[in-house]
Design a protein around this motif. Structure first.
Motif, short mmCIF file in Angstrom:
data_model
loop_
_atom_site.label_atom_id
_atom_site.label_comp_id
_atom_site.label_asym_id
_atom_site.label_seq_id
_atom_site.Cartn_x
_atom_site.Cartn_y
_atom_site.Cartn_z
N UNK A 44 0.85 -1.13 0.02
CA UNK A 44 -0.15 0.01 0.19
C UNK A 44 0.81 1.17 0.00
N UNK A 45 0.60 2.20 -1.04
CA UNK A 45 1.37 3.43 -0.88
C UNK A 45 0.69 4.53 0.22
N UNK A 46 1.70 5.07 0.77
CA UNK A 46 1.33 6.14 1.71
C UNK A 46 0.51 7.26 1.49
N UNK A 47 -0.62 7.51 2.14
CA UNK A 47 -1.31 8.51 1.64
C UNK A 47 -1.09 9.68 2.75
N UNK A 48 -1.99 10.65 2.56
CA UNK A 48 -1.60 11.86 3.51
C UNK A 48 -2.16 11.40 5.09
N UNK A 49 -3.17 10.69 5.10
CA UNK A 49 -3.43 10.09 6.49
C UNK A 49 -2.30 9.05 7.12
N UNK A 50 -1.89 8.25 6.24
CA UNK A 50 -0.97 7.18 6.72
C UNK A 50 0.30 7.50 6.70
N UNK A 51 0.58 8.82 6.16
CA UNK A 51 2.04 9.47 6.41
C UNK A 51 2.05 10.14 7.85
N UNK A 52 0.94 10.46 8.27
CA UNK A 52 0.86 11.08 9.95
C UNK A 52 1.54 9.81 10.57
N UNK A 53 0.86 8.57 10.45
CA UNK A 53 1.38 7.49 11.25
C UNK A 53 2.76 7.35 11.21
N UNK A 54 3.20 7.29 9.91
CA UNK A 54 4.69 7.20 9.44
C UNK A 54 5.47 8.20 10.09
N UNK A 55 5.17 9.37 10.10
CA UNK A 55 6.09 10.51 10.70
C UNK A 55 6.02 10.40 12.44
N UNK A 56 4.87 10.02 12.62
CA UNK A 56 4.71 10.22 14.24
C UNK A 56 5.46 9.03 14.91
N UNK A 57 5.44 7.66 14.19
CA UNK A 57 6.04 6.68 14.78
C UNK A 57 7.50 6.82 14.67
N UNK A 58 7.85 7.47 13.52
CA UNK A 58 9.59 7.89 13.25
C UNK A 58 9.93 8.70 14.50
N UNK A 59 9.14 9.76 14.83
CA UNK A 59 9.61 10.72 15.69
C UNK A 59 9.55 10.07 17.13
N UNK A 60 8.61 9.06 17.75
CA UNK A 60 8.48 8.35 18.85
C UNK A 60 9.69 7.71 18.90
N UNK A 61 10.26 7.05 17.84
CA UNK A 61 11.23 5.91 18.05
C UNK A 61 12.56 6.69 17.87
N UNK A 62 12.83 7.87 17.11
CA UNK A 62 13.90 8.70 17.59
C UNK A 62 14.12 9.06 18.86
N UNK A 63 13.08 9.59 19.39
CA UNK A 63 12.93 10.07 20.89
C UNK A 63 13.47 9.11 21.75
N UNK A 64 12.92 7.53 21.64
CA UNK A 64 13.32 6.33 22.34
C UNK A 64 14.73 5.95 22.28
N UNK A 65 15.25 6.23 21.09
CA UNK A 65 16.57 5.92 20.63
C UNK A 65 17.70 6.73 20.98
N UNK A 66 17.37 7.96 21.06
CA UNK A 66 18.51 8.92 21.38
C UNK A 66 19.10 8.58 22.71
N UNK A 67 18.45 8.38 23.87
CA UNK A 67 19.47 8.29 25.04
C UNK A 67 20.74 7.08 24.83
N UNK A 68 20.31 6.20 24.00
CA UNK A 68 21.38 5.19 23.81
C UNK A 68 22.33 5.75 23.04
N UNK A 69 22.16 6.50 22.03
CA UNK A 69 23.07 7.25 21.20
C UNK A 69 23.85 8.09 21.99
N UNK A 70 23.12 8.76 23.09
CA UNK A 70 23.81 9.73 23.86
C UNK A 70 24.85 9.33 24.67
N UNK A 71 24.41 7.96 25.26
CA UNK A 71 25.55 7.45 26.20
C UNK A 71 26.78 7.07 25.27
N UNK A 72 26.85 6.66 24.07
CA UNK A 72 27.83 6.30 23.14
C UNK A 72 28.62 7.71 22.92
N UNK A 73 27.88 8.70 22.53
CA UNK A 73 28.25 10.06 22.13
C UNK A 73 29.14 10.50 23.48
#
Length: 543
Positions: free
Chosen positions: A1-30
């Motif tokens: 299924x190709x992403x539409x306007x509504x599904x892009x909201x889920x795509x971007x929001x999940x990406x933002x959430x995941x990045x926020x959850x992953x940043x502390x691990x990167x912060x330790x390494x940095x």
């Protein structure tokens, strides 16, 4: 299924959430790759080899003892008929609800020189203080015993599930070849359980490496205590991050060894499983030995410590039931409910994205959002601290540049840091629960709703959410309970003059006054029973 306007909201929001959850691990390494300060260099040249040796010895000892306690218990419950087995199969899981530092305090109270065990021995035998030798419970070996008693249920749960799933025809074939019970277990059941044993021992290893309460109470210096001492004692975030990376190395090593140990192992026997596998009927001394083993293990690890806690709570009720207890209960509820709601939001977002747009990328996003669960709470707290301090500095620098009043420590000085750490740590629990519920929804319902003209959001609202609400409720409940019990992150990230029930109980235990905090300790144990009941019930339903 190709992403539409509504599904892009889920795509971007999940990406933002995941990045926020992953940043502390990167912060330790940095932070850890920064210039080495004098504190870390001094630690490496003096005490760090001892800390690493103690950590390795503690972890290997707990793994070995958990294996010796968990595997026989799992096999007895899965393969043998015993009186009270319906009760025992639940009771053997309960020690997992008992915080290790509480058991450590109770064991010290029992087995110390002035405790009832040694006092009874001296009175009965007529010994003096120098007439006998008794092992010191407050030692590395005492920590191994205590941690193994509260962590062996990991081995028991996974191995019992594996033994229940094994085909009864294999055991019957072994009997036809004149193998006795021990030979059938050693040659068939145990090798087939190797994947479960490897996974469970890796969980035990991760919990042991990340433990602070027990080793701190027993004065055993490990990498975890080194992180606390370095950050709270010397205020060196750089050195704490470097020690955290050493701990992460051991975690990755154990996970890698677990995968490598079963890289060539493939099992194809579940379809052969008998619906009514025959159980061995034990009699005579074998029956009594099995009952003594199982009930003795449950009694030592859970029943007797719980009775001791209830006795403390009864005799010190007036001292325990005070304004502090009520205030810290509200603090724990506030933090845990906030973490549970945010974790549910994260779980729904990443799972809906994968449902709408299944791909390798969405699967990777889901796995990255779950990585915090494999990181010990102590290590994660350092990463979160680095991350929120960076946010605070950025906000305050922006305020100065714009000639605004500096807001101060918005993130690191409030409960934001603690809630954020809990979400990073336990989002994997919520993601797994929601994913399990969502997989039960047939794809045909999605296609039917699309045919009827439903948009992605309408399909989620009208079909998915009503069908997975039980999984969402369980996810929130599990995150709430795990957050209530979390000690490591709470000790490092709580604001000034802010206590949770876990830190409140630990502080009293550290001061040899657990009886004054018996009520919140009992509450923590009761809260810890809920996920165990859910897990055991799920296991029975799966069977």
């Amino acid at each position: 299924m190709k992403p539409t306007g509504k599904s892009l909201i889920w795509t971007w929001s999940s990406t933002v959430f995941t990045a926020a959850l992953f940043l502390p691990i990167i912060a330790i390494a940095y932070t850890s790759i920064g210039s080495t300060d004098d504190i870390f260099a001094h630690l490496m040249s003096t005490v760090m080899p001892t800390y690493i040796f103690n950590t390795v010895l503690l972890t290997l000892g707990v793994m070995l003892l958990s294996l010796l306690l968990g595997v026989p218990s799992a096999w007895l419950m899965a393969s043998c008929k015993l009186p009270t087995e319906k009760v025992l199969q639940w009771m053997l899981v309960l020690p997992l609800a008992m915080p290790g530092y509480i058991v450590a305090y109770i064991f010290t109270d029992w087995f110390d020189f002035a405790g009832p065990v040694q006092s009874t021995l001296r009175n009965f035998m007529g010994w003096g203080a120098k007439d006998y030798w008794f092992p010191d419970v407050r030692s590395l070996y005492g920590a191994i015993i205590v941690l193994a008693l509260v962590l062996y249920p990991y081995v028991y749960l996974l191995c019992r599930a594996t033994f229940l799933e094994q085909s009864a025809s294999l055991t019957q074939s072994a009997r036809l070849m004149k193998c006795n019970t021990w030979q059938s277990f050693y040659r068939i059941s145990l090798p087939l359980a190797r994947p479960a044993i490897a996974i469970s021992l890796s969980l035990v290893a991760m919990e042991t490496i990340g433990d602070y309460g027990t080793v701190s109470y027993f004065s055993v210096n490990t990498l975890t205590t080194a992180v606390y001492d370095t950050w709270l004692g010397y205020s060196s975030l750089n050195a704490a991050a470097k020690i955290s990376m050493i701990m992460l190395f051991f975690i990755i090593l154990f996970i890698g060894l677990e995968g490598y140990s079963r890289r060539k192992q493939k099992l194809f026997q579940p379809n052969m499983t008998s619906s009514n596998p025959a159980k061995l009927t034990l009699s005579g001394w074998k029956k009594w030995l099995a009952l003594t083993w199982c009930w003795g293990l449950v009694s030592i690890a859970f029943i007797f410590p719980t009775i001791q806690l209830l006795s403390f709570a009864y005799h010190y009720f007036e001292q325990s039931w005070n304004e502090q207890f009520r205030l810290y209960s509200i603090n724990s509820l506030t933090v845990s409910i906030s973490a549970a709601l945010i974790a549910i939001m994260v779980a729904l977002t990443v799972n809906f994205r994968h449902r709408l747009l299944p791909s390798l990328r969405s699967e990777s996003v889901k796995k990255m959002a779950s990585m915090g669960y494999a990181v010990p709470g102590t290590v994660l707290a350092i990463g979160v601290m680095v991350f929120v301090l960076t946010l605070d500095h950025g906000v305050n620098d922006l305020a100065v540049a714009m000639n605004w009043q500096r807001p101060g420590l918005l993130f690191s000085g409030t409960i934001f840091a603690l809630v954020f750490a809990l979400v990073v740590r336990f989002s994997a629990v919520a993601i797994g629960s929601v994913e399990s519920s969502m997989k039960k929804i047939p794809p045909s319902l999605d296609m039917a709703s699309r045919t009827l003209g439903c948009t992605a959001n309408q399909m989620i609202k009208k079909i998915h959410l009503p069908l997975i609400r039980r999984g969402v409720l369980i996810a929130g409940l599990l995150v709430f309970i795990e957050s209530m019990k979390e000690l490591n992150a709470s000790l490092l990230l709580r604001p000034f003059n802010f206590e949770t029930l876990a830190t409140y109980v630990f502080n009293f235990a550290s001061d040899e006054q657990l009886e004054l905090a018996a009520m919140p300790a009992v509450l923590l144990v009761l809260v810890g029973l809920v996920p165990l009941i859910v897990v055991n019930k799920t296991l029975e339903q799966a069977r």
